[in-house]
Scaffold this motif. Structure first.
Motif, mmCIF file in Angstrom:
data_model
loop_
_atom_site.group_PDB
_atom_site.id
_atom_site.type_symbol
_atom_site.label_atom_id
_atom_site.label_comp_id
_atom_site.label_asym_id
_atom_site.label_seq_id
_atom_site.Cartn_x
_atom_site.Cartn_y
_atom_site.Cartn_z
ATOM 1 N N GLN A 90 0.813 -1.209 0.000
ATOM 2 C CA GLN A 90 0.000 0.000 0.000
ATOM 3 C C GLN A 90 0.852 1.266 0.000
ATOM 4 O OE1 GLN A 90 -2.817 0.267 3.221
ATOM 5 N NE2 GLN A 90 -3.645 2.231 2.547
ATOM 6 N N GLN A 91 1.919 1.257 0.763
ATOM 7 C CA GLN A 91 2.773 2.442 0.844
ATOM 8 C C GLN A 91 3.418 2.750 -0.512
ATOM 9 O OE1 GLN A 91 2.737 -0.066 3.195
ATOM 10 N NE2 GLN A 91 1.501 1.216 4.571
ATOM 11 N N HIS A 92 3.856 1.701 -1.183
ATOM 12 C CA HIS A 92 4.482 1.873 -2.498
ATOM 13 C C HIS A 92 3.454 2.399 -3.501
ATOM 14 C CE1 HIS A 92 6.786 -0.030 -6.087
ATOM 15 N NE2 HIS A 92 7.176 1.218 -5.886
ATOM 16 N N ALA A 94 0.748 4.130 -2.878
ATOM 17 C CA ALA A 94 0.418 5.516 -2.537
ATOM 18 C C ALA A 94 1.517 6.462 -3.002
ATOM 19 C CB ALA A 94 0.212 5.639 -1.028
ATOM 20 N N ALA A 95 2.762 6.050 -2.838
ATOM 21 C CA ALA A 95 3.882 6.895 -3.266
ATOM 22 C C ALA A 95 3.860 7.104 -4.773
ATOM 23 C CB ALA A 95 5.207 6.270 -2.829
ATOM 24 N N MET A 96 3.544 6.048 -5.527
ATOM 25 C CA MET A 96 3.488 6.173 -6.978
ATOM 26 C C MET A 96 2.370 7.119 -7.398
ATOM 27 S SD MET A 96 4.563 2.554 -8.750
ATOM 28 C CE MET A 96 3.386 1.495 -7.940
ATOM 29 N N LEU A 97 1.197 6.973 -6.802
ATOM 30 C CA LEU A 97 0.077 7.845 -7.174
ATOM 31 C C LEU A 97 0.351 9.297 -6.789
ATOM 32 C CD1 LEU A 97 -3.092 5.687 -6.447
ATOM 33 C CD2 LEU A 97 -2.218 6.438 -8.666
ATOM 34 N N ARG A 98 1.007 9.504 -5.667
ATOM 35 C CA ARG A 98 1.386 10.879 -5.308
ATOM 36 C C ARG A 98 2.324 11.471 -6.356
ATOM 37 N NH1 ARG A 98 2.560 8.506 -0.100
ATOM 38 N NH2 ARG A 98 0.683 8.625 1.204
ATOM 39 N N GLY A 99 3.238 10.641 -6.853
ATOM 40 C CA GLY A 99 4.182 11.105 -7.858
ATOM 41 C C GLY A 99 3.537 11.405 -9.202
ATOM 42 N N LEU A 100 2.427 10.714 -9.495
ATOM 43 C CA LEU A 100 1.719 10.914 -10.763
ATOM 44 C C LEU A 100 0.663 12.019 -10.665
ATOM 45 C CD1 LEU A 100 1.116 7.162 -11.732
ATOM 46 C CD2 LEU A 100 2.889 8.684 -12.615
ATOM 47 N N SER A 101 0.246 12.337 -9.453
ATOM 48 C CA SER A 101 -0.834 13.289 -9.225
ATOM 49 C C SER A 101 -0.515 14.679 -9.763
ATOM 50 C CB SER A 101 -1.100 13.376 -7.715
ATOM 51 O OG SER A 101 -2.048 14.385 -7.421
ATOM 52 N N ILE A 133 -4.776 14.284 -7.101
ATOM 53 C CA ILE A 133 -5.474 13.204 -6.396
ATOM 54 C C ILE A 133 -5.304 13.421 -4.898
ATOM 55 C CG2 ILE A 133 -5.762 10.711 -6.163
ATOM 56 C CD1 ILE A 133 -4.194 10.405 -8.787
ATOM 57 N N ALA A 134 -6.403 13.519 -4.195
ATOM 58 C CA ALA A 134 -6.366 13.761 -2.752
ATOM 59 C C ALA A 134 -5.909 12.503 -2.006
ATOM 60 C CB ALA A 134 -7.749 14.198 -2.262
ATOM 61 N N GLU A 135 -5.361 12.721 -0.808
ATOM 62 C CA GLU A 135 -4.885 11.598 0.004
ATOM 63 C C GLU A 135 -5.997 10.613 0.323
ATOM 64 O OE1 GLU A 135 -1.906 10.454 1.227
ATOM 65 O OE2 GLU A 135 -1.019 11.882 -0.176
ATOM 66 N N HIS A 136 -7.199 11.112 0.619
ATOM 67 C CA HIS A 136 -8.283 10.182 0.945
ATOM 68 C C HIS A 136 -8.682 9.356 -0.277
ATOM 69 C CE1 HIS A 136 -10.901 13.400 -0.744
ATOM 70 N NE2 HIS A 136 -11.735 12.407 -1.008
ATOM 71 N N GLU A 137 -8.508 9.916 -1.490
ATOM 72 C CA GLU A 137 -8.805 9.163 -2.710
ATOM 73 C C GLU A 137 -7.768 8.065 -2.926
ATOM 74 O OE1 GLU A 137 -10.911 11.977 -5.918
ATOM 75 O OE2 GLU A 137 -8.911 12.686 -5.343
ATOM 76 N N ILE A 138 -6.517 8.386 -2.646
ATOM 77 C CA ILE A 138 -5.454 7.380 -2.781
ATOM 78 C C ILE A 138 -5.724 6.199 -1.849
ATOM 79 C CG2 ILE A 138 -3.003 6.942 -2.350
ATOM 80 C CD1 ILE A 138 -2.444 9.792 -3.374
ATOM 81 N N ALA A 139 -6.093 6.504 -0.604
ATOM 82 C CA ALA A 139 -6.379 5.440 0.357
ATOM 83 C C ALA A 139 -7.610 4.637 -0.060
ATOM 84 C CB ALA A 139 -6.587 6.039 1.749
ATOM 85 N N ALA A 140 -8.641 5.340 -0.510
ATOM 86 C CA ALA A 140 -9.863 4.656 -0.926
ATOM 87 C C ALA A 140 -9.630 3.796 -2.160
ATOM 88 C CB ALA A 140 -10.969 5.681 -1.192
ATOM 89 N N TYR A 141 -8.776 4.275 -3.051
ATOM 90 C CA TYR A 141 -8.495 3.507 -4.272
ATOM 91 C C TYR A 141 -7.760 2.224 -3.929
ATOM 92 C CZ TYR A 141 -6.957 2.459 -9.038
ATOM 93 O OH TYR A 141 -6.722 1.840 -10.247
ATOM 94 N N TRP A 142 -6.792 2.296 -3.036
ATOM 95 C CA TRP A 142 -6.085 1.078 -2.630
ATOM 96 C C TRP A 142 -7.065 0.067 -2.021
ATOM 97 C CZ3 TRP A 142 -1.752 -1.502 -3.393
ATOM 98 C CH2 TRP A 142 -1.475 -2.591 -2.556
ATOM 99 N N PRO A 147 -5.552 -1.420 -7.695
ATOM 100 C CA PRO A 147 -4.188 -1.062 -8.094
ATOM 101 C C PRO A 147 -3.121 -2.088 -7.753
ATOM 102 C CG PRO A 147 -4.797 0.151 -6.130
ATOM 103 C CD PRO A 147 -6.030 -0.600 -6.562
ATOM 104 N N ALA A 148 -3.446 -3.127 -7.012
ATOM 105 C CA ALA A 148 -2.432 -4.026 -6.461
ATOM 106 C C ALA A 148 -1.560 -4.702 -7.512
ATOM 107 C CB ALA A 148 -3.096 -5.081 -5.577
ATOM 108 N N ASP A 149 -2.121 -5.011 -8.677
ATOM 109 C CA ASP A 149 -1.337 -5.729 -9.693
ATOM 110 C C ASP A 149 -1.197 -4.925 -10.976
ATOM 111 O OD1 ASP A 149 -3.946 -5.876 -10.551
ATOM 112 O OD2 ASP A 149 -3.803 -7.950 -11.255
ATOM 113 N N LYS A 150 -1.269 -3.594 -10.856
ATOM 114 C CA LYS A 150 -1.218 -2.737 -12.051
ATOM 115 C C LYS A 150 0.079 -1.935 -12.081
ATOM 116 C CE LYS A 150 -5.530 -3.779 -13.156
ATOM 117 N NZ LYS A 150 -5.927 -4.547 -11.970
ATOM 118 N N ALA A 151 0.715 -1.902 -13.246
ATOM 119 C CA ALA A 151 1.910 -1.076 -13.418
ATOM 120 C C ALA A 151 1.556 0.378 -13.135
ATOM 121 C CB ALA A 151 2.447 -1.213 -14.841
#
Length: 199
Positions: A90-92, A94-101, A133-142, A147-151
């Motif tokens: 999950q941490q990884h 979230a970090a990727m989505l923050r970087g793409l946001s 992308i808001a932090e709560h959206e990142i958490a909700a998406y996980w 996202p678990a098996d998506k590049a």
């Protein structure tokens, strides 16, 4: 795992349901023959060379007794020159989505088809722009499990579609297979498409 169809005209060297669905959408029924190869990037390997190499290796590894042409493909999400793989946790993710946001990144998808015409290949590059992308959206998406098996930690064809502001290039390539390039390669290998493009 191996799935066969009496109407199969192509071997798909992947267990990806998305690639199978994309091929079906252009009238190509497949025999699914997943392969297991090392997907670790080589030191200093550029993203386009990386996805092309893996696509070729998958197509070569998928060759079997059926004599059907074999398609291999690989997709990489690239941001600031760094290849983003599937999230480790999950941490990884979230970090990727923050970087793409709130910015643009590239999605490179290579396809290779082994058949009567030899090994043919192509690569499509698509520019994807994400909104903030808001932090709560990142958490909700996980929490959805998507996202678990998506590049890159997201699926453009799924729930993450609401994060995508626009794309420049091939939508199907971001999903997993560039259909424009793929159709041209299949026609050259004699694989029939819905429009008879192999003739």
């Amino acid at each position: 795992m191996r799935e066969s169809s009496t109407t199969a005209v192509l071997c798909l060297a992947s267990a990806s349901p998305r690639r199978r669905e994309l091929l079906s959408s252009i009238g190509v029924e497949v025999e699914v023959r997943p392969v297991d190869i090392d997907e670790t990037p080589s030191v200093g390997e550029a993203a386009d060379a990386y996805v092309a190499r893996l696509a070729r290796q998958k197509a070569a590894a998928g060759v079997g007794p059926s004599s059907l042409p074999v398609l291999g493909s690989d997709t990489a999400v690239v941001c600031d020159g760094v290849i983003l793989g599937k999230p480790r946790d999950q941490q990884h993710a979230a970090a990727m989505l923050r970087g793409l946001s709130g910015r643009a990144h590239q999605v490179l998808t290579a396809v290779a088809v082994s058949g009567p015409a030899g090994m043919l290949e192509a690569c499509a590059t698509t520019r994807v722009v994400m909104r903030d992308i808001a932090e709560h959206e990142i958490a909700a998406y996980w929490a959805t499990g998507e996202p678990a098996d998506k590049a890159g930690g997201y699926a453009i064809q799924g729930l993450a579609a609401i994060f995508i502001e626009r794309i420049e290039g091939s939508h199907s390539a971001v999903v997993g297979l560039p259909l424009f390039e793929t159709a041209a390669l299949l026609a050259r290998q004699g694989v029939p498409l819905w429009n008879g493009a192999d003739r």
